[in-house]
Write a protein that holds these residues in place. Structure first.
Motif, short mmCIF file in Angstrom:
data_model
loop_
_atom_site.label_atom_id
_atom_site.label_comp_id
_atom_site.label_asym_id
_atom_site.label_seq_id
_atom_site.Cartn_x
_atom_site.Cartn_y
_atom_site.Cartn_z
N VAL A 32 56.64 58.46 7.32
CA VAL A 32 56.16 58.35 5.95
C VAL A 32 56.10 59.51 4.96
O VAL A 32 56.43 59.36 3.76
N HIS A 33 56.42 60.62 5.87
CA HIS A 33 56.21 62.04 5.10
C HIS A 33 57.66 62.01 4.28
O HIS A 33 57.81 62.84 3.18
N LYS A 34 58.55 61.60 5.06
CA LYS A 34 59.94 61.66 4.54
C LYS A 34 60.31 60.55 3.55
O LYS A 34 61.34 60.32 3.11
N GLY A 35 59.24 59.43 3.32
CA GLY A 35 59.51 58.51 2.37
C GLY A 35 59.81 57.19 2.93
O GLY A 35 60.32 56.28 2.15
N GLY A 36 59.56 57.08 4.19
CA GLY A 36 60.09 55.82 4.91
C GLY A 36 59.13 55.16 5.05
O GLY A 36 57.73 55.46 4.85
N THR A 37 59.14 53.63 5.66
CA THR A 37 58.14 52.88 6.15
C THR A 37 58.22 52.37 7.53
O THR A 37 59.71 52.46 8.21
#
Length: 63
Positions: A32-37
Motif C-alpha cells: 500500500v505504501h508503494k501505491g498498490g492494492t
C-alpha cells in the motif's frame, strides 16, 4: 543482592517476550505504501502483480 537478582530476572523475562520480527513492516504495508492494492483474486485489467500481501496469501497489484 536479592534486588539485583530480581531485576535481572525481570529484565530477562521482559526481553524474552519480544517477537523476532519486530521492526519489520508487513507485506501489506509495503504494498500500500508503494501505491498498490492487495487482492485475493487476480489483479484487475491493466495492473500487474508486484509482490504479495497478507503473508503471501494475496497479490499486490500495481497499475
Amino acid at each position: 543482592m536479592r534486588i539485583l537478582c530480581f531485576l535481572l530476572l525481570t529484565f530477562c523475562l521482559l526481553f524474552s517476550q519480544i517477537p523476532p520480527g519486530i521492526g519489520q513492516r508487513s507485506d501489506h504495508y509495503r504494498c500500500v505504501h508503494k501505491g498498490g492494492t492487495c487482492n485475493f483474486s487476480p489483479c484487475p485489467l491493466f495492473q500487474k502483480v508486484e509482490g504479495t500481501c497478507y503473508n503471501r496469501r494475496a497479490k499486490c497489484c500495481m497499475g
